[in-house]
Design a protein around this motif. Structure first.
Motif, PDB file in Angstrom:
ATOM      1  N   VAL A  50      -3.378   2.472   8.612  1.00 29.79           N
ATOM      2  CA  VAL A  50      -4.076   2.417   7.380  1.00 29.79           C
ATOM      3  C   VAL A  50      -4.183   3.935   6.874  1.00 29.79           C
ATOM      4  CG1 VAL A  50      -6.329   2.160   6.262  1.00 29.79           C
ATOM      5  CG2 VAL A  50      -5.450   0.525   7.998  1.00 29.79           C
ATOM      6  N   ARG A  67      -1.082   5.049   5.799  1.00 35.01           N
ATOM      7  CA  ARG A  67      -0.715   4.381   4.368  1.00 35.01           C
ATOM      8  C   ARG A  67      -1.540   5.232   3.256  1.00 35.01           C
ATOM      9  NH1 ARG A  67       2.195   2.380   0.988  1.00 35.01           N
ATOM     10  NH2 ARG A  67       1.511   0.551  -0.416  1.00 35.01           N
ATOM     11  N   CYS A  78      -1.385  -2.169  -2.041  1.00 32.38           N
ATOM     12  CA  CYS A  78      -0.959  -3.342  -1.241  1.00 32.38           C
ATOM     13  C   CYS A  78       0.468  -3.847  -2.137  1.00 32.38           C
ATOM     14  CB  CYS A  78      -2.515  -4.717  -1.661  1.00 32.38           C
ATOM     15  SG  CYS A  78      -3.810  -3.959  -1.001  1.00 32.38           S
ATOM     16  N   LEU A 137      -2.467  -4.395   7.988  1.00 34.20           N
ATOM     17  CA  LEU A 137      -2.629  -3.008   8.459  1.00 34.20           C
ATOM     18  C   LEU A 137      -4.215  -2.750   8.959  1.00 34.20           C
ATOM     19  CD1 LEU A 137      -0.759  -0.722   6.278  1.00 34.20           C
ATOM     20  CD2 LEU A 137       0.166  -1.855   8.238  1.00 34.20           C
ATOM     21  N   ARG A 138      -4.237  -2.047  10.454  1.00 32.68           N
ATOM     22  CA  ARG A 138      -5.522  -1.458  10.850  1.00 32.68           C
ATOM     23  C   ARG A 138      -5.462  -0.131  11.601  1.00 32.68           C
ATOM     24  NH1 ARG A 138      -6.665  -4.766   8.168  1.00 32.68           N
ATOM     25  NH2 ARG A 138      -7.735  -7.054   8.543  1.00 32.68           N
ATOM     26  N   ALA A 179      -8.655   3.067   1.761  1.00 32.95           N
ATOM     27  CA  ALA A 179      -8.728   2.276   3.048  1.00 32.95           C
ATOM     28  C   ALA A 179      -9.211   0.820   3.271  1.00 32.95           C
ATOM     29  CB  ALA A 179      -9.301   3.368   4.185  1.00 32.95           C
ATOM     30  N   ILE A 222      -7.000  -1.439   1.543  1.00 27.50           N
ATOM     31  CA  ILE A 222      -5.808  -2.033   2.348  1.00 27.50           C
ATOM     32  C   ILE A 222      -6.219  -2.772   3.444  1.00 27.50           C
ATOM     33  CG2 ILE A 222      -4.248  -0.983   4.237  1.00 27.50           C
ATOM     34  CD1 ILE A 222      -4.353   1.650   2.693  1.00 27.50           C
ATOM     35  N   GLY A 223      -7.563  -2.617   3.987  1.00 26.70           N
ATOM     36  CA  GLY A 223      -8.224  -3.386   5.221  1.00 26.70           C
ATOM     37  C   GLY A 223      -8.340  -4.693   4.440  1.00 26.70           C
TER      38      GLY A 223
END
Lengths: 280, 346
Positions: B147, B150, B190, B142-143, B133, B136-137
């Protein structure tokens, strides 16, 4: 049935357990690292042991080497049983069976020359005149291809040369059985081939029995007369090297062999075509 | 080498890996004349290579040949004290000598890396799901719940069972193979265009290795991912490579399509590597064709061809350094290689 013989090693129902903790008020729980392994290694024979990490193959090797006493089962070594670990008789038996491990740098003394370390192995077990010990150490170093490097310290040798030195130190005692536990796994491929050749040559010359433990199935197949497959502490099957690799009987052996990478990209495509019916 | 690889692209991936993305004809990674040195000692010398979208380039060689340093240079991750010169172009942008923000813009998002020991690369005190996560952040818009979704998708994609439970595990609660899957999930978080994998299966059991290799191949055809795969194992090369670059003592000695290299290795070192393989077609117990000697340390490399002291065919010419010359499909750095005489396989 395992032949009753005085020529070689016979292991019957070997078990090893390690404590893994206890429940509250409960008994200590044990993990069975080796769970009833029976096999024999004849004089001059090489038995390969393959298996994945945690399968118990190294534990099996340590019991056969006499480093660990088994929790169950028995070992007959050329007709003798192993004496209790640490006893004087155990020390005498210890020189008959030697071990070569994966990382040679970890098992040599960094402050001693290669020659001194090979000589020490000898003088630990025999009372010898200095000159005779020197000569025999030098002869052994010559046999493993280190004739001119005896004066060097471990850090002055490459990984392959150091593994040769460790093999010399094991063989100078003229053991009957040598256990190679991942002995060539950490070496570069070109050096690995040199060490495999050396082992093939020496086992012939010295009529050695070998127990060759490795996760590398191709290496085990190449060097072993017979091969045993270990999984979860159990010796699933033992067979003639060629037969076992061509026609494995056990489901797990088949899965293990199927996971070996292809020899060539062409073989890989043919296999994928067979397995999946189409190219990915 | 640059010309060689451009032409070498021919058959294989035109057929099996249709290039994805808008810049299909542009390499995702192009390294030219890369030299990495530690003080006066050159560790990597004049390495050039390129990787196209959707293709797998295998860097093959023994320890100390410079394969990992080449990868680290490509990502601008060299240790302090090492100096790199030459050119590294990621997605067409020169990153060598460029300010940190240039490479930061793509590193971790468009290009990611996985290593041999996943346990060492994962944070031991953070749940694996949270680590993914975080990636990803860091790199996407995405939030929140998106997230989480994902993370679950990614873990499923890399074949981790019972995702709901396993995402809350710490690395030590997972096996080596599972941790490597988590690393791959994180690397794919990503949707990168280039994955650099440095011996990702070397520490794993063969059954897990086979799963990871298959996973990478599947993900590649799904996502059009380009992969630089570092390995010393020719079996792994046979499994995953489209093209191969063989390195020896800091240099590329031979490069070409994987089938050509296996069918007809041209450099004596490549031949030596092929000869000492222990395939199942070999008669057990026979002596292997072992090449003598060992790889020289970077500070003790010979004058001229680095392989000459170990080479069965070396002669007086090998006192001079051979340059990498190409016959169109294959590039070889050997005085005995005649590019004009070599038949180009189709």
């Amino acid at each position: 049935m395992i032949p009753a013989t005085t020529e070689g090693l016979v292991a019957t129902g070997l078990v090893q357990t390690y404590p893994v903790g206890r429940r509250l008020f409960g008994p200590v729980e044990h993990f069975r690292a080796v769970d009833g392994a029976s096999f024999h290694i004849a004089e001059g024979e090489t038995l390969g042991i393959v298996g994945e990490s945690g399968s118990g193959k190294s534990t099996l090797g340590r019991m056969v080497a006499g480093i660990e006493a088994p929790a169950g089962g028995s070992i007959s070594f050329w007709g003798e049983s192993y004496a209790p670990v640490g006893s004087p008789q155990w020390r005498r038996q210890r020189r008959q069976v030697q071990v070569v491990f994966q990382n040679p740098a970890a098992v040599v003394d960094p402050r001693w020359t290669i020659h001194a370390q090979v000589r020490e192995a000898l003088t630990t077990h025999e009372t010898l005149a200095r000159s005779e010990a020197d000569d025999r150490a030098q002869a052994m170093l010559t046999m493993v291809g280190l004739a001119t490097l005896g004066k060097r310290l471990p850090h002055q040798l490459s990984g392959g040369q150091l593994q040769r030195a460790v093999i010399a130190r094991a063989l100078v005692l003229r053991p009957r059985l040598v256990i190679c536990d991942e002995a060539v796994s950490a070496l570069d491929v070109s050096v690995q081939a040199q060490i495999i050749n050396l082992l093939l040559e020496l086992r012939e010359k010295l009529k050695l029995s070998l127990m060759f433990i490795s996760h590398d199935l191709s290496v085990v197949r190449h060097i072993s007369h017979r091969v045993g497959v270990m999984h979860a502490g159990k010796l699933l099957e033992i067979g003639d090297s060629r037969t076992l690799f061509e026609a494995p009987q056990h489901d797990y052996s088949r899965r293990l062999l199927a996971a070996i990478p292809a020899d060539t990209p062409r073989q890989r495509r043919e296999r994928d075509l067979r397995t999946f019916g189409a190219l990915p | 080498m640059a010309e060689a690889t451009t032409q070498a692209r021919g058959g294989i991936h035109a057929a099996s890996h249709p290039p994805a993305g808008r810049h299909a004809t542009e390499p995702v990674l192009e390294i030219a004349g890369l030299t990495v040195s530690a003080g006066p000692v050159d560790l990597v010398e004049q390495v050039s290579l390129s990787v196209m979208p959707g293709e797998t380039l295998c860097l093959v060689g023994e320890s100390g040949c410079g394969k990992s340093l080449t990868c680290m240079s490509a990502l601008g991750l060299l240790d302090d004290g090492l100096k790199a010169t030459g050119s590294v172009r990621l997605f067409g942008t020169e990153t060598m000598g460029a300010p940190e923000r240039v490479i930061n813009a793509v590193r971790g998002r468009d290009v990611t890396m996985i290593f041999q020991n996943p346990m060492a690369a994962l944070n031991p005190v953070k749940r694996v799901g949270a680590q993914i996560a975080e990636a990803i952040g860091e790199h996407t818009e995405l939030r929140g719940a998106a997230v989480d979704r994902r993370v679950m998708d990614l873990l499923e994609q890399v074949g981790i069972p019972k995702v709901e439970r396993h995402k809350n595990y710490y690395p030590h609660q997972l096996s080596g193979g599972m941790c490597q899957r988590v690393m791959i999930a994180m690397a794919l978080a990503c949707r990168p265009k280039l994955l650099i994998a440095d011996e990702p299966t070397t520490a794993l059991d063969v059954t897990i290795q086979a799963q990871i290799l298959r996973l990478l191949r599947d993900l590649q055809s799904e996502l059009g991912l380009a992969i630089v795969f570092v390995t010393h194992d020719l079996g792994v090369v046979a499994e995953i490579a489209d093209r191969v670059a063989v390195m020896y003592a800091g240099r590329i000695v031979e490069a070409g399509p994987v089938d050509d290299l296996f069918d007809d290795p041209r450099h004596p070192y490549t031949r030596a590597l092929m000869d000492c393989r222990i395939g199942f077609s070999r008669e057990p117990g026979t002596m292997l064709e072992a090449v003598k000697g060992t790889v020289p340390a970077p500070s003790a490399r010979p004058v001229g061809c680095n392989f000459a002291p170990r080479c069965p065919t070396a002669d007086a010419r090998c006192q001079a350094e051979p340059s990498l010359s190409s016959d169109g499909a294959r590039a070889v750095a050997c005085h005995f290689f005649d590019p004009s005489a070599g038949a180009v396989r189709q």
